[in-house]
Design an enzyme around this catalytic site. Structure first.
Site, PDB file in Angstrom:
ATOM      1  N   TYR A 122      -4.538 -13.266  -4.133  1.00  0.00           N
ATOM      2  CA  TYR A 122      -3.454 -11.981  -4.018  1.00  0.00           C
ATOM      3  C   TYR A 122      -2.687 -11.378  -2.685  1.00  0.00           C
ATOM      4  O   TYR A 122      -2.516  -9.572  -2.701  1.00  0.00           O
ATOM      5  CB  TYR A 122      -4.099 -10.540  -4.767  1.00  0.00           C
ATOM      6  CG  TYR A 122      -5.532 -11.198  -5.809  1.00  0.00           C
ATOM      7  CD1 TYR A 122      -4.961 -11.777  -6.942  1.00  0.00           C
ATOM      8  CD2 TYR A 122      -6.566 -11.805  -5.439  1.00  0.00           C
ATOM      9  CE1 TYR A 122      -6.103 -11.656  -8.231  1.00  0.00           C
ATOM     10  CE2 TYR A 122      -7.358 -12.137  -6.418  1.00  0.00           C
ATOM     11  CZ  TYR A 122      -6.945 -12.212  -7.865  1.00  0.00           C
ATOM     12  OH  TYR A 122      -7.968 -13.210  -8.598  1.00  0.00           O
ATOM     13  N   GLN A 140       0.732  -1.060   0.053  1.00  0.00           N
ATOM     14  CA  GLN A 140       0.109   0.154  -0.151  1.00  0.00           C
ATOM     15  C   GLN A 140       1.060   1.751  -0.250  1.00  0.00           C
ATOM     16  O   GLN A 140       1.947   1.223   0.526  1.00  0.00           O
ATOM     17  CB  GLN A 140      -0.727   0.065   1.498  1.00  0.00           C
ATOM     18  CG  GLN A 140      -1.909  -0.942   1.206  1.00  0.00           C
ATOM     19  CD  GLN A 140      -2.836   0.163   0.251  1.00  0.00           C
ATOM     20  OE1 GLN A 140      -3.141   0.239  -0.473  1.00  0.00           O
ATOM     21  NE2 GLN A 140      -3.859  -1.641  -0.093  1.00  0.00           N
ATOM     22  N   GLU A 194      -0.239 -16.431  -3.526  1.00  0.00           N
ATOM     23  CA  GLU A 194       0.326 -14.942  -4.583  1.00  0.00           C
ATOM     24  C   GLU A 194       0.711 -14.984  -6.080  1.00  0.00           C
ATOM     25  O   GLU A 194       2.068 -16.587  -6.065  1.00  0.00           O
ATOM     26  CB  GLU A 194       1.207 -14.155  -4.013  1.00  0.00           C
ATOM     27  CG  GLU A 194       1.974 -12.726  -4.299  1.00  0.00           C
ATOM     28  CD  GLU A 194       1.124 -11.663  -5.339  1.00  0.00           C
ATOM     29  OE1 GLU A 194       1.375 -11.310  -6.498  1.00  0.00           O
ATOM     30  OE2 GLU A 194      -0.057 -11.138  -4.668  1.00  0.00           O
ATOM     31  N   CYS A 227      -9.099  -1.262  -4.912  1.00  0.00           N
ATOM     32  CA  CYS A 227      -8.769   0.300  -5.287  1.00  0.00           C
ATOM     33  C   CYS A 227      -9.499   1.098  -6.457  1.00  0.00           C
ATOM     34  O   CYS A 227      -8.700   1.386  -7.488  1.00  0.00           O
ATOM     35  CB  CYS A 227      -7.012   0.640  -5.500  1.00  0.00           C
ATOM     36  SG  CYS A 227      -6.431  -0.212  -6.896  1.00  0.00           S
TER      37      CYS A 227
END
Length: 393
Positions: free
Chosen positions: A261, A234, A282, A351
């Site tokens: 993820y 982030q 991932e 996002c």
């Protein structure tokens, strides 16, 4: 021609109409009267450029950034911050209604730190200086600093602008207290390394560490996270704790948690004390390497990570699933796997509100939206982070 702006689109362009055709105009606000030049004219819509603002909105302000008119990085820097938060919330409400069929009234959370919040920036090299790409073009804008990134990153930008950058194509700078500089190009001279010596923790050239550490550390609450060159993390360090606390509250507790993820394992590690077993998935090798380092650094015993595509695993026997996909959202195979998972809860971190709403709509057969919370992790831009709790019907 002169037009009045009716409202903002989801991507913060002003909307007006000319001859029953929609006209999109960047960098204007509702109720403003503007003199517009049409730059693109399509069959069903046009795009214009505001040449002059005749009647200015009381919600307009002057951006502090000298590159605002060309760079485009501070895409909403012309809007007073409190009002920008209102627009972001209104946009999310409209998107969720339009694309997912839900009437929502989300809280939007901000720490009101408008500048200096980013822990990462991507740069090009143009005429020997570090540069950003001009909005809606491939033109490059030389910069001395970026108001969105932290002081340590801006210090490195200043150092690099004094270096001989011949042969360098692009540069990524990331970190908070520890800084990593990732450089790609045909050649790197010793001048760059010498000038950065003592000012950064790591230099990576064309994928190889040539100075300092393999990774840098960023602290979030009681956790220390190792960040490798290509690991996702982030970008707003100060907002991460609040975001992860919301994910933790939404996830609750249980026997097993799947973190799809998972990046560098940050969310799974943050939630690990609420579950007996946590499994992270991932596809990025750097991220998985970092996740396993983070597991050791933070002494987390009940978490494991696999480097596979999120859509290639069978999802079953998990109480809760957390998904934090890229901006493109979930693919159809992953959505089908989630629908067949039987998980009691899905916590969706996003996002991109458009792809979030699309995916939630496709999960409707078995999962209902219980709560959505917005986090302004990207002040002075049109983007917003969302945490959604979906419950099994």
């Amino acid at each position: 021609m002169i037009v009045k702006i009716d409202k903002l689109s989801h991507d913060f362009r002003g909307i007006s109409r000319i001859n029953d055709k929609v006209l999109f105009i960047p960098s204007v606000l509702p109720e403003e009267v503007v003199d517009v030049r049409i730059t693109i004219d399509k069959k069903n819509y046009s795009i214009g450029k505001a040449m002059n603002i005749i009647t200015e909105s009381s919600n307009r302000r002057k951006s502090i950034c000298p590159y605002f008119d060309t760079c485009g990085g501070c895409s909403t820097g012309y809007i007073k911050y409190d009002k920008a938060l209102v627009y972001k919330k209104e946009s999310a409400i409209d998107i969720m209604k339009r694309y997912a069929g839900y009437d929502v009234n989300p809280e939007i959370i901000s720490n009101y730190k408008e500048y200096g919040y980013r822990n990462k920036i991507g740069l090009k090299v143009f005429n020997g200086n570090v540069s950003l790409t001009e909005e809606e073009s491939n033109n490059l804008v030389n910069i001395d600093k970026c108001y969105l990134v932290n002081d340590n990153i801006n210090k490195v930008i200043g150092i690099l602008n004094d270096c001989d950058l011949y042969g360098i194509r692009d540069i990524v700078i990331r970190g908070t207290d520890e800084i990593m500089v990732i450089i790609n190009g045909d050649d790197i001279n010793n001048d760059i390394i010498c000038r950065l010596d003592g000012n950064v923790s790591s230099i990576v050239f064309n994928g190889n560490v040539i100075y300092g550490k393999e990774y840098i550390n960023i602290l979030v609450d009681k956790f220390k996270y190792a960040i490798y060159p290509n690991s996702f993390f982030q970008v707003n360090t100060d907002m991460i704790r609040g975001l992860y606390d919301e994910v933790k509250e939404s996830a609750g507790s249980g026997h097993s948690l799947l973190d799809l993820y998972c990046g560098a394992g940050t969310i799974g590690i943050y939630l690990a004390d609420n579950f007996d077993d946590v499994h992270g998935i991932e596809i990025n090798e750097d991220a998985v390497t970092g996740a396993n380092v983070n597991k050791k650094i933070n002494n987390i015993k009940n978490i494991s990570f696999d480097m596979v595509n999120a859509n290639s695993i069978l999802i079953n026997n998990y109480d809760v699933i957390v998904v934090d996909p890229p901006r493109g959202g979930l693919d159809k195979k992953t959505i089908n796997n989630l629908l067949n998972s039987g998980a009691k809860k899905i916590v969706y971190v996003s996002c991109n509100t458009i792809t979030l709403a699309r995916d939630i709509d496709m999960l409707k057969d078995k999962y209902v939206l219980d709560k959505i919370t917005l986090f302004d992790n990207f002040p002075n831009t049109k983007h917003v982070e969302s945490v959604c709790l979906l419950k099994l019907k």
